[in-house]
Design a protein around this motif. Structure first.
Motif, PDB file in Angstrom:
ATOM      1  N   LEU A   1      -0.004  -1.662  -0.085  1.00 23.40           N
ATOM      2  CA  LEU A   1       0.082  -0.003  -0.559  1.00 23.40           C
ATOM      3  C   LEU A   1       0.383   1.307  -0.111  1.00 23.40           C
ATOM      4  N   CYS A   2       1.912   1.161   0.474  1.00 20.85           N
ATOM      5  CA  CYS A   2       3.013   2.308   0.500  1.00 20.85           C
ATOM      6  C   CYS A   2       3.300   3.134  -0.583  1.00 20.85           C
ATOM      7  N   TRP A   3       3.725   1.378  -1.988  1.00 23.88           N
ATOM      8  CA  TRP A   3       3.964   2.000  -2.687  1.00 23.88           C
ATOM      9  C   TRP A   3       2.867   2.559  -3.459  1.00 23.88           C
ATOM     10  N   VAL A   4       2.001   2.523  -3.592  1.00 25.17           N
ATOM     11  CA  VAL A   4       0.081   2.727  -4.538  1.00 25.17           C
ATOM     12  C   VAL A   4       0.714   4.523  -3.223  1.00 25.17           C
ATOM     13  N   LEU A   5       0.371   4.313  -2.157  1.00 21.71           N
ATOM     14  CA  LEU A   5       0.464   5.495  -2.126  1.00 21.71           C
ATOM     15  C   LEU A   5       1.688   7.225  -2.600  1.00 21.71           C
ATOM     16  N   GLY A   6       2.547   6.200  -2.310  1.00 20.29           N
ATOM     17  CA  GLY A   6       3.282   6.946  -2.934  1.00 20.29           C
ATOM     18  C   GLY A   6       3.566   7.070  -4.143  1.00 20.29           C
ATOM     19  N   CYS A   7       2.569   7.078  -5.263  1.00 17.44           N
ATOM     20  CA  CYS A   7       2.315   7.349  -6.546  1.00 17.44           C
ATOM     21  C   CYS A   7       1.231   8.624  -6.224  1.00 17.44           C
ATOM     22  N   LEU A   8       0.658   8.817  -5.384  1.00 12.89           N
ATOM     23  CA  LEU A   8      -0.290   9.984  -4.580  1.00 12.89           C
ATOM     24  C   LEU A   8       0.075  10.583  -4.272  1.00 12.89           C
ATOM     25  N   THR A   9       1.936  10.837  -4.223  1.00 12.11           N
ATOM     26  CA  THR A   9       2.004  11.632  -3.010  1.00 12.11           C
ATOM     27  C   THR A   9       3.262  12.930  -4.416  1.00 12.11           C
ATOM     28  N   ALA A  10       3.143  13.874  -3.775  1.00 12.46           N
ATOM     29  CA  ALA A  10       4.245  14.936  -4.598  1.00 12.46           C
ATOM     30  C   ALA A  10       5.544  15.115  -3.672  1.00 12.46           C
ATOM     31  N   PHE A  11       6.715  14.677  -4.663  1.00 11.99           N
ATOM     32  CA  PHE A  11       7.429  15.071  -3.805  1.00 11.99           C
ATOM     33  C   PHE A  11       8.319  15.799  -3.175  1.00 11.99           C
ATOM     34  N   THR A  12       7.511  16.757  -3.361  1.00  9.87           N
ATOM     35  CA  THR A  12       7.888  18.595  -2.345  1.00  9.87           C
ATOM     36  C   THR A  12       7.302  18.003  -1.279  1.00  9.87           C
ATOM     37  N   ARG A  13       6.073  17.426  -1.178  1.00 11.13           N
ATOM     38  CA  ARG A  13       5.443  18.034  -0.168  1.00 11.13           C
ATOM     39  C   ARG A  13       6.063  16.825   0.956  1.00 11.13           C
ATOM     40  N   LEU A  14       6.992  16.296   1.060  1.00 11.63           N
ATOM     41  CA  LEU A  14       7.179  15.569   1.869  1.00 11.63           C
ATOM     42  C   LEU A  14       9.214  16.347   2.573  1.00 11.63           C
ATOM     43  N   ALA A  15       9.266  16.780   1.437  1.00 10.69           N
ATOM     44  CA  ALA A  15      10.452  18.024   1.942  1.00 10.69           C
ATOM     45  C   ALA A  15      10.326  19.027   3.452  1.00 10.69           C
ATOM     46  N   ARG A  16       8.855  18.821   3.406  1.00 10.83           N
ATOM     47  CA  ARG A  16       8.455  20.072   4.126  1.00 10.83           C
ATOM     48  C   ARG A  16       8.482  19.917   6.020  1.00 10.83           C
ATOM     49  N   LEU A  17       7.878  18.553   5.942  1.00 12.82           N
ATOM     50  CA  LEU A  17       8.742  17.686   6.991  1.00 12.82           C
ATOM     51  C   LEU A  17       9.311  17.357   8.125  1.00 12.82           C
ATOM     52  N   PRO A  18       9.391  18.110   8.982  1.00 13.62           N
ATOM     53  CA  PRO A  18       9.987  18.156   9.771  1.00 13.62           C
ATOM     54  C   PRO A  18      10.935  17.512  10.302  1.00 13.62           C
ATOM     55  N   GLN A  19      10.223  15.994  10.725  1.00 15.07           N
ATOM     56  CA  GLN A  19      11.037  15.259  10.836  1.00 15.07           C
ATOM     57  C   GLN A  19      12.074  14.827  10.515  1.00 15.07           C
ATOM     58  N   PHE A  20      11.765  15.332   8.673  1.00 12.10           N
ATOM     59  CA  PHE A  20      12.983  14.700   7.876  1.00 12.10           C
ATOM     60  C   PHE A  20      14.123  15.493   8.270  1.00 12.10           C
ATOM     61  N   LYS A  21      13.542  17.173   8.574  1.00 10.31           N
ATOM     62  CA  LYS A  21      14.840  17.803   8.547  1.00 10.31           C
ATOM     63  C   LYS A  21      15.384  17.546   9.499  1.00 10.31           C
ATOM     64  N   GLU A  22      14.948  17.125  10.983  1.00  6.07           N
ATOM     65  CA  GLU A  22      15.448  16.338  12.285  1.00  6.07           C
ATOM     66  C   GLU A  22      16.828  15.411  12.192  1.00  6.07           C
ATOM     67  N   LYS A  23      16.369  14.627  11.632  1.00  2.00           N
ATOM     68  CA  LYS A  23      16.922  13.216  11.912  1.00  2.00           C
ATOM     69  C   LYS A  23      18.066  13.000  10.599  1.00  2.00           C
ATOM     70  N   SER A  24      17.787  14.152   9.361  1.00  2.00           N
ATOM     71  CA  SER A  24      18.410  14.201   8.183  1.00  2.00           C
ATOM     72  C   SER A  24      20.133  14.725   8.131  1.00  2.00           C
ATOM     73  N   GLU A  25      19.552  15.836   9.281  1.00  4.11           N
ATOM     74  CA  GLU A  25      20.712  16.018   9.631  1.00  4.11           C
ATOM     75  C   GLU A  25      22.293  15.500  10.162  1.00  4.11           C
ATOM     76  N   ILE A  26      21.381  14.456  11.013  1.00  6.00           N
ATOM     77  CA  ILE A  26      22.747  14.034  11.735  1.00  6.00           C
ATOM     78  C   ILE A  26      24.102  13.323  10.587  1.00  6.00           C
ATOM     79  N   LEU A  27      23.375  12.482   9.175  1.00  7.81           N
ATOM     80  CA  LEU A  27      23.329  12.112   8.483  1.00  7.81           C
ATOM     81  C   LEU A  27      24.145  12.541   6.942  1.00  7.81           C
ATOM     82  N   LYS A  28      26.076  11.411   6.448  1.00 11.60           N
ATOM     83  CA  LYS A  28      25.869  11.810   5.691  1.00 11.60           C
ATOM     84  C   LYS A  28      25.372  12.235   4.276  1.00 11.60           C
TER      85      LYS A  28
END
Ligand code: ATP
Ligand code: MG
Length: 331
Positions: free
Chosen positions: A90-117
Motif C-alpha cells: 500500500l505504501c507503493w500505491v500511496l507513494g504514487c499519489l504523493t508529490a515529492f515536494t510535499r515530503l520535504a516540508r516535514l520537520p522530522q525529516f529535517k531533524e533526522k537527516s541532519e546527522i547523516l552524511k
C-alpha cells in the motif's frame, strides 16, 4: 465504527516521552473497550543505520515492555509491522499519489537527516509508509505524540486523494493527542529538543526500564536554569517546566497544583520529589518486564496471534485497493 491504530519503533528502549505521549493513552483506549491495533513498526526502524541482531532483540524487548505497561493481547491487537506484507504494497500505491515536494516540508525529516552524511530514500518517504500503516486498517483515530501531527495530516490528505480518484475507500483518520502532552516531553539535556529514543546521549531521556538509581541520577542532572524557585513557565523556563509536565502527567495533578505543593523547595530538592514519583510509577513496570523477557516463547506467540488478526483486516483492504486501482483484470 471507530478503529484505533498506532505504532512504535523498536529502536532502543521505551522512554517516558513515548509512555506519556502515546502508550498511556493506548492503555486507556484499550481498557475502555475500543477497537485497537498497535504495531511495532520495525520497517520504520531501518530508516536509520541499524544492527540486525540488536533490532531483532529490540522487537521482543519492545513487546515485553508494552505488555508490562499494560497492553493486553486479549483486548488489543499487537503485531510486528513487517510480518504483514501489505504495508509495503500500500505504501507503493500511496507513494504514487504523493508529490515529492510535499515530503520535504516535514520537520522530522529535517531533524533526522541532519546527522547523516548520506540520506537514505526511506528516511524521506517513511511518512508515506506511516500513512499506509494507518489506512490499511481503515483507522479512524490515531493516538500519537504531538511530534507526529504533521505525519497524520499527510495520511489525511492521502486518504482524501485516494477516495476522490478511485472511489470512497478510506475513512479520514484523526490524530488523538493527549491534551497535556501538547507540550511534548523534552530532552533532559536540551529542553529545546524532544526526548527521543534515537538521541545519542542516554542521559537525555528517562527509560521506562531504568533502575531507580539511574533515574535519580538523570533527574538530578537534568538541565534547568539559574532560578531556584519552582515555577511553570514553558516558554521562559523550559527545563524545569518539562519536569513539572512529566510530574503532572504521571499524577493527574495540574502544574499549578504541583508548584504550590512544592512551594519553598528549590529546583534541586524538587527534583528529588519528582524522582520519587517516577521511581514509584516505573518500578512495577520494570519488574513485570523482567518476568516477561524470560518467556520469549510467550512473547513470540503474542506476536504470531497479532500477525494473524492484523493480516485478516489488512488483506481485505488490500484486495479492495487492488480492485479499485485496476490491478485485477476481469476479462
Ligand atoms: P525515534 O527517535 O527513533 O523517532 P521516538 O522516541 O520519537 O523515537 P517513536 O517510536 O518515533 O519514538 O514514537 C512513538 C510514539 O511516541 C509516537 O506516538 C510519538 O509521537 C510519541 N513520542 C515520541 N517522543 C515523544 C515525546 N518526547 N513526547 C511525547 N510523545 C512522544
Ligand atoms: Mg519518532
Amino acid at each position: 465504527p471507530k478503529r484505533i491504530f498506532s505504532g512504535i519503533q523498536p529502536t532502543g528502549n521505551l522512554h517516558l516521552g513515548n509512555y506519556l505521549g502515546a502508550v498511556q493513552k493506548w492503555i486507556e483506549l484499550q481498557d475502555n473497550g475500543e477497537n485497537v491495533i498497535w504495531s511495532i513498526v520495525d520497517m520504520h526502524s531501518i530508516t536509520l543505520p541499524h544492527d540486525p541482531k540488536e533490532l531483532s532483540n529490540n522487537i521482543l524487548k519492545m513487546t515485553a515492555t508494552l505488555l508490562a505497561c499494560g497492553i493486553d493481547p486479549k483486548k488489543s491487537i499487537l503485531f510486528q509491522q513487517s510480518t504483514v506484507d501489505t504495508h509495503a504494497q500500500l505504501c507503493w500505491v500511496l507513494g504514487c499519489l504523493t508529490a515529492f515536494t510535499r515530503l520535504a516540508r516535514l520537520p522530522q525529516f529535517k531533524e533526522k537527516s541532519e546527522i547523516l552524511k548520506s540520506i537514505p530514500l526511506s528516511l524521506y518517504i517513511y511518512p508515506v509508509l506511516q500513512a499506509a500503516d494507518i489506512l490499511l486498517y481503515k483507522a479512524t483515530d490515531v493516538p500519537v505524540g504531538q511530534d507526529q501531527v504533521q505525519h497524520i495530516q499527510l495520511a489525511q490528505e492521502l486518504a482524501i486523494k485516494f477516495n476522490k480518484k478511485f472511489g470512497n475507500t478510506f475513512p479520514v483518520p484523526h490524530s488523538l493527542i493527549n491534551e497535556d502532552a501538547s507540550q511534548r516531553i523534552k530532552s533532559l539535556r536540551d529542553p529545546s529538543k524532544k526526548m527521543s529514543k534515537s538521541d545519542q546521549t542516554s542521559k537525555s531521556r528517562l527509560d521506562i526500564l531504568d533502575k531507580p538509581e539511574i533515574l535519580i541520577e538523570k533527574i538530578k542532572k537534568a538541565v534547568t536554569d539559574f532560578t531556584s524557585k519552582v515555577t511553570y513557565e514553558p516558554e521562559k523556563r523550559p527545563g524545569v517546566s518539562n519536569l513539572i509536565t512529566i510530574h503532572s502527567m504521571l499524577t493527574g495533578k495540574s502544574p499549578d497544583q504541583i508548584c504550590s505543593e512544592v512551594d519553598g523547595l528549590d529546583t534541586g530538592k524538587y527534583k528529588l520529589v519528582l524522582a520519587d514519583v517516577i521511581v514509584e510509577k516505573l518500578t512495577p513496570i520494570r519488574e513485570e518486564f523482567s518476568r516477561l523477557i524470560k518467556e520469549p516463547a510467550y512473547l513470540q506467540e503474542v506476536l504470531r496471534n497479532g500477525t494473524e488478526s492484523a493480516t485478516e483486516i489488512a488483506s481485505d483492504s488490500w484486495c479492495e485497493v487492488r480492485n479499485k486501482i485496476g490491478f485485477e483484470n476481469d476479462i
